[in-house]
Design a protein around this motif. Structure first.
Motif, PDB file in Angstrom:
ATOM      1  N   GLY A 344       3.783  -3.910  -1.188  1.00 52.38           N
ATOM      2  CA  GLY A 344       2.972  -3.242  -2.192  1.00 52.38           C
ATOM      3  C   GLY A 344       2.401  -1.915  -1.729  1.00 52.38           C
ATOM      4  N   HIS A 345       2.230  -1.010  -2.718  1.00 47.22           N
ATOM      5  CA  HIS A 345       1.570   0.278  -2.490  1.00 47.22           C
ATOM      6  C   HIS A 345       2.394   1.146  -1.524  1.00 47.22           C
ATOM      7  N   GLY A 346       1.760   2.078  -0.827  1.00 51.56           N
ATOM      8  CA  GLY A 346       2.468   2.968   0.085  1.00 51.56           C
ATOM      9  C   GLY A 346       2.182   4.425  -0.196  1.00 51.56           C
ATOM     10  N   GLY A 347       2.265   5.243   0.848  1.00 54.04           N
ATOM     11  CA  GLY A 347       2.021   6.676   0.709  1.00 54.04           C
ATOM     12  C   GLY A 347       0.609   6.965   0.248  1.00 54.04           C
ATOM     13  N   LYS A 348       0.500   7.791  -0.794  1.00 52.19           N
ATOM     14  CA  LYS A 348      -0.821   8.160  -1.299  1.00 52.19           C
ATOM     15  C   LYS A 348      -1.553   6.987  -1.932  1.00 52.19           C
ATOM     16  N   ASP A 349      -0.829   5.940  -2.269  1.00 49.20           N
ATOM     17  CA  ASP A 349      -1.436   4.740  -2.854  1.00 49.20           C
ATOM     18  C   ASP A 349      -1.718   3.747  -1.725  1.00 49.20           C
ATOM     19  N   LEU A 359      -5.868  -1.250   5.779  1.00 47.50           N
ATOM     20  CA  LEU A 359      -5.294  -0.810   4.514  1.00 47.50           C
ATOM     21  C   LEU A 359      -4.219  -1.792   4.042  1.00 47.50           C
ATOM     22  N   GLU A 360      -4.270  -2.125   2.755  1.00 43.77           N
ATOM     23  CA  GLU A 360      -3.305  -3.058   2.183  1.00 43.77           C
ATOM     24  C   GLU A 360      -1.869  -2.584   2.370  1.00 43.77           C
ATOM     25  N   LYS A 361      -1.611  -1.299   2.191  1.00 46.38           N
ATOM     26  CA  LYS A 361      -0.241  -0.789   2.261  1.00 46.38           C
ATOM     27  C   LYS A 361       0.375  -1.024   3.634  1.00 46.38           C
ATOM     28  N   GLU A 362      -0.442  -0.925   4.704  1.00 51.63           N
ATOM     29  CA  GLU A 362       0.081  -1.081   6.056  1.00 51.63           C
ATOM     30  C   GLU A 362       0.392  -2.540   6.373  1.00 51.63           C
ATOM     31  N   VAL A 363      -0.524  -3.440   5.993  1.00 50.28           N
ATOM     32  CA  VAL A 363      -0.328  -4.861   6.275  1.00 50.28           C
ATOM     33  C   VAL A 363       0.840  -5.409   5.448  1.00 50.28           C
ATOM     34  N   ALA A 364       0.911  -5.012   4.165  1.00 50.69           N
ATOM     35  CA  ALA A 364       1.993  -5.491   3.301  1.00 50.69           C
ATOM     36  C   ALA A 364       3.351  -5.086   3.860  1.00 50.69           C
ATOM     37  N   LEU A 365       3.467  -3.870   4.374  1.00 49.73           N
ATOM     38  CA  LEU A 365       4.740  -3.408   4.945  1.00 49.73           C
ATOM     39  C   LEU A 365       5.105  -4.203   6.190  1.00 49.73           C
ATOM     40  N   ASP A 366       4.127  -4.455   7.045  1.00 51.95           N
ATOM     41  CA  ASP A 366       4.394  -5.203   8.277  1.00 51.95           C
ATOM     42  C   ASP A 366       4.844  -6.634   7.973  1.00 51.95           C
ATOM     43  N   ILE A 367       4.160  -7.309   7.047  1.00 50.69           N
ATOM     44  CA  ILE A 367       4.540  -8.681   6.680  1.00 50.69           C
ATOM     45  C   ILE A 367       5.920  -8.687   6.030  1.00 50.69           C
ATOM     46  N   ALA A 368       6.209  -7.689   5.204  1.00 58.57           N
ATOM     47  CA  ALA A 368       7.518  -7.607   4.545  1.00 58.57           C
ATOM     48  C   ALA A 368       8.641  -7.471   5.567  1.00 58.57           C
ATOM     49  N   LYS A 369       8.435  -6.654   6.577  1.00 47.29           N
ATOM     50  CA  LYS A 369       9.453  -6.487   7.621  1.00 47.29           C
ATOM     51  C   LYS A 369       9.676  -7.790   8.378  1.00 47.29           C
ATOM     52  N   ARG A 370       8.588  -8.495   8.659  1.00 49.97           N
ATOM     53  CA  ARG A 370       8.704  -9.778   9.363  1.00 49.97           C
ATOM     54  C   ARG A 370       9.461 -10.799   8.501  1.00 49.97           C
ATOM     55  N   LEU A 371       9.132 -10.833   7.216  1.00 50.53           N
ATOM     56  CA  LEU A 371       9.807 -11.771   6.320  1.00 50.53           C
ATOM     57  C   LEU A 371      11.291 -11.444   6.224  1.00 50.53           C
ATOM     58  N   LEU A 385      14.414  -4.068   1.690  1.00 54.29           N
ATOM     59  CA  LEU A 385      13.042  -3.613   1.462  1.00 54.29           C
ATOM     60  C   LEU A 385      13.050  -2.456   0.473  1.00 54.29           C
ATOM     61  N   THR A 386      12.121  -2.471  -0.476  1.00 48.86           N
ATOM     62  CA  THR A 386      12.013  -1.319  -1.378  1.00 48.86           C
ATOM     63  C   THR A 386      11.524  -0.088  -0.627  1.00 48.86           C
ATOM     64  N   ARG A 387      10.763  -0.293   0.424  1.00 46.60           N
ATOM     65  CA  ARG A 387      10.357   0.800   1.324  1.00 46.60           C
ATOM     66  C   ARG A 387      10.234   0.227   2.728  1.00 46.60           C
ATOM     67  N   ASP A 388      10.685   0.983   3.718  1.00 42.25           N
ATOM     68  CA  ASP A 388      10.540   0.534   5.099  1.00 42.25           C
ATOM     69  C   ASP A 388       9.690   1.491   5.921  1.00 42.25           C
ATOM     70  N   GLU A 389       8.962   2.354   5.223  1.00 35.27           N
ATOM     71  CA  GLU A 389       8.004   3.245   5.876  1.00 35.27           C
ATOM     72  C   GLU A 389       6.888   3.557   4.885  1.00 35.27           C
ATOM     73  N   ASP A 390       5.944   4.345   5.307  1.00 36.41           N
ATOM     74  CA  ASP A 390       4.761   4.620   4.492  1.00 36.41           C
ATOM     75  C   ASP A 390       5.062   5.712   3.469  1.00 36.41           C
ATOM     76  N   VAL A 391       5.762   5.331   2.398  1.00 36.49           N
ATOM     77  CA  VAL A 391       6.087   6.279   1.329  1.00 36.49           C
ATOM     78  C   VAL A 391       5.604   5.718   0.004  1.00 36.49           C
ATOM     79  N   PHE A 392       5.404   6.601  -0.939  1.00 36.06           N
ATOM     80  CA  PHE A 392       4.952   6.207  -2.271  1.00 36.06           C
ATOM     81  C   PHE A 392       6.151   5.917  -3.157  1.00 36.06           C
ATOM     82  N   LEU A 393       6.109   4.797  -3.842  1.00 36.99           N
ATOM     83  CA  LEU A 393       7.118   4.441  -4.841  1.00 36.99           C
ATOM     84  C   LEU A 393       6.404   4.104  -6.137  1.00 36.99           C
ATOM     85  N   GLU A 394       6.911   4.614  -7.234  1.00 39.44           N
ATOM     86  CA  GLU A 394       6.341   4.242  -8.516  1.00 39.44           C
ATOM     87  C   GLU A 394       6.657   2.785  -8.821  1.00 39.44           C
ATOM     88  N   LEU A 395       5.811   2.161  -9.601  1.00 35.47           N
ATOM     89  CA  LEU A 395       5.969   0.730  -9.861  1.00 35.47           C
ATOM     90  C   LEU A 395       7.310   0.380 -10.505  1.00 35.47           C
TER      91      LEU A 395
END
Length: 566
Positions: A344-349, A359-371, A385-395
């Motif tokens: 969830g989230h990412g980049g400016k969000d 920050l939610e965006k950082e933890v969500a990315l780390d858990i997603a990579k582990r999963l 993964l819809t994103r594998d780094e800290d970037v913004f994606l529209e919903l």
């Protein structure tokens, strides 16, 4: 003796001399109420469908309503008849674009407002009067009518639209919104068109035939001169855009084989500019070969955009549309072969923020990579993964990636947050656009969508799709498996609070449009000091990933899966 008395006396005398003739004459004169009913039955939907209607039928209907207005004694019936006349003139103008129909619309509305200003029909007549003045390119009269509407009906049905028009007409040069990019993309059987603007506008849509086309009039918008966008994919022929009137930009889609379409909007701080999204579905004509993925951009200034994950490029992710997928027969449980995981989230969000700065965006990315790693190693599936780094994606882009990759499951990972620091635990959600009773679910959906509850309610009215029901049961089964596994796995070491009913439902935009079972998992409360402390460590994140995996694994083995035909 005055004229009325003479007429009355003549009627009485005639009645005495020829009683049958008088009664017959009276019987042949229908009542105003009957005239109105006849007019409603024949004329209510005039001009709404099909090709242009015979002008004689228009005039016949207009005369019927005029007869009611002249003959009736009931103010309510008179007002309704007058408003029907105004509506018919307005519809005929929209169909034929004759300026005299605009004049007659204004005249009919004003006549109603003068004679019966307190009748319920007066509200709609006043707003229609303002719209007609706008089309007449008379901004002063239009502004006055909109202001009059706001003063007379502070809680009226069109109060938000009236406020917007007042702000735009009051300072037209500053308030006009610029149309930016017009993008299009496709998957087999579907075409998506996205129109960017630098601010919210009111718009109206209409589909016409002979030739088949769909147009959107964007009020309070301007557009630069641009060439038509050729598509010719068997669904949409081309897209045209022009300045229809000084304050109205028009977008026209020339259609070829569209069976149904939907128009929705996206307007949130996270999503950036205001977007109008047009989704069209149909059976392509011609060879039936699937159209390729592409994006056509009209000249417009845009901010810098960062690259998306390597699995799916940013340009592709941005423009992918979703399309109905054929389902394989369920004789044996089809295997789950491809799973899209959405951090969830990412980049400016940034998402939610914990008391320890997490920050939610950082933890969500780390858990997603582990999963993703666990799924690849233990289930031998393709995890994307819809994103594998800290970037913004529209919903909408997130489920678009899942649809483009023909995923079997879509898992969106988030952290919960609450104004109450004591709130804790895990919650799993599925998409539901009609259940507005769970206020907590609505509040969480509003936060994750990046909009207010008011805006969320608007979305609930717009985003209605039969395909949601088709995936609802599968999504519920997936959500129940994941929720159960998370409660059991994490509950062995920690106190895990969870919703009494297990799975919850809400209007989560990130799940809308998914063509596979999809869930949103709120894996812990980042606002809870104890859970935020655990989330900061790798051990707990790994445990959360393990619990998610257990739930997905249990669902895959349950026999309730539905594979996408590839």
């Amino acid at each position: 003796m005055d004229q009325q008395k003479r007429i009355l006396l003549a009627v009485v005398v005639l009645g005495l001399l020829w009683p049958g003739s008088v009664q017959e004459a009276l019987a042949k004169s229908p009542s105003a109420s009957l005239l109105f009913q006849q007019a409603e039955a024949k004329c209510r939907n005039l001009g709404l469908h099909g090709p242009k209607t015979d002008s004689r039928l228009w005039e016949h209907c207009l005369e019927r309503y005029e007869a009611v207005a002249e003959k009736a004694d009931d103010p309510s019936l008179i007002s309704r008849a007058l408003f029907r006349r105004a509506e018919l003139f307005w519809k005929r103008y929209q169909q034929d674009k004759h300026s005299e129909d605009l004049d007659r619309t204004v005249e009919a509305c004003q006549r109603l407002l003068d004679r019966h200003p307190s009748h319920p029909e007066a509200e709609a007549a006043l707003f229609l009067l303002a719209e007609a003045y706008e089309r007449k390119e008379d901004p002063e009269q239009a502004l006055a009518a909109y202001r009059r509407y706001l003063e007379a009906y502070p809680k009226g049905k069109q109060v938000h639209a009236a406020r917007l028009r007042v702000s735009q007409l009051d300072e037209p040069s500053a308030a006009l919104k610029q149309v930016g990019e017009i993008r299009h993309s496709s998957t087999p059987g579907a075409r998506r068109v996205v129109v960017d603007l630098d601010g919210a506008v009111r718009f109206e849509q209409r589909r016409l035939s002979h030739p088949d086309r769909l147009y959107l009039d964007l009020h309070g918008a301007v557009i630069d001169r641009r060439e038509p966008i050729a598509i010719d994919d068997g669904i949409v022929k081309r897209i045209r855009a022009s300045q229809f009137a000084p304050h109205i930009a028009r977008i026209v889609l020339d259609l070829e084989a569209v069976e149904r379409y939907e128009v929705s909007t996206l307007d949130s701080p996270q999503a950036g500019p205001f977007r109008i999204v047009i989704d069209l579905r149909g059976t392509p004509s011609g060879t039936g070969s699937p159209p390729s993925l592409e994006a056509t951009k009209a000249p417009a200034k845009r901010g810098d955009r960062r690259a998306a994950p390597t699995d799916v490029g940013r340009d592709q992710a941005q423009t992918v549309a979703y399309a109905p997928q054929k389902r394989a027969p369920l004789s044996d449980p089809p295997p789950v072969r491809r799973i899209v995981i959405d951090p969830g989230h990412g980049g400016k969000d940034t998402g939610a923020k914990g008391p320890n700065g997490l920050l939610e965006k950082e933890v969500a990315l780390d858990i997603a990579k582990r999963l993703a790693k666990i799924l690849r190693e233990r289930m031998d599936v393709e995890a994307i993964l819809t994103r594998d780094e800290d970037v913004f994606l529209e919903l909408p882009e997130r489920t678009a990636i899942a649809n483009a990759r023909k995923a079997d499951l879509f898992i969106s990972i988030h952290l919960n947050a609450s104004p109450q620091p004591a709130a804790r635990g895990v919650e799993t959600y599925v998409l539901n656009l009609t259940n507005s009773h769970d206020q907590k679910a609505l509040a969480i959906a509003a936060r994750e969508n990046g909009v207010s509850l008011k805006r969320l309610n608007d979305w609930e009215l717009i985003l209605q799709d039969k395909q949601i029901d088709a995936k609802k049961e599968e999504s519920l089964s997936l959500a129940k498996s994941v929720q159960k596994a998370m409660v059991e796995q994490l509950g062995r070491r920690y106190q895990v609070a969870h919703h009494a009913e297990g799975v919850r439902q809400g209007p989560f935009w990130v799940l809308y449009g998914a063509q596979m079972p999809s869930i949103l998992a709120e894996v812990s409360f980042v606002s809870n000091p104890a859970e935020a402390k655990r989330l900061k460590g790798e051990k707990y994140r790994q445990e959360v990933a393990e619990a998610l995996f257990r739930g997905i694994q249990a669902y895959a083995a349950s026999g309730k899966t539905a594979a996408v035909e590839r």
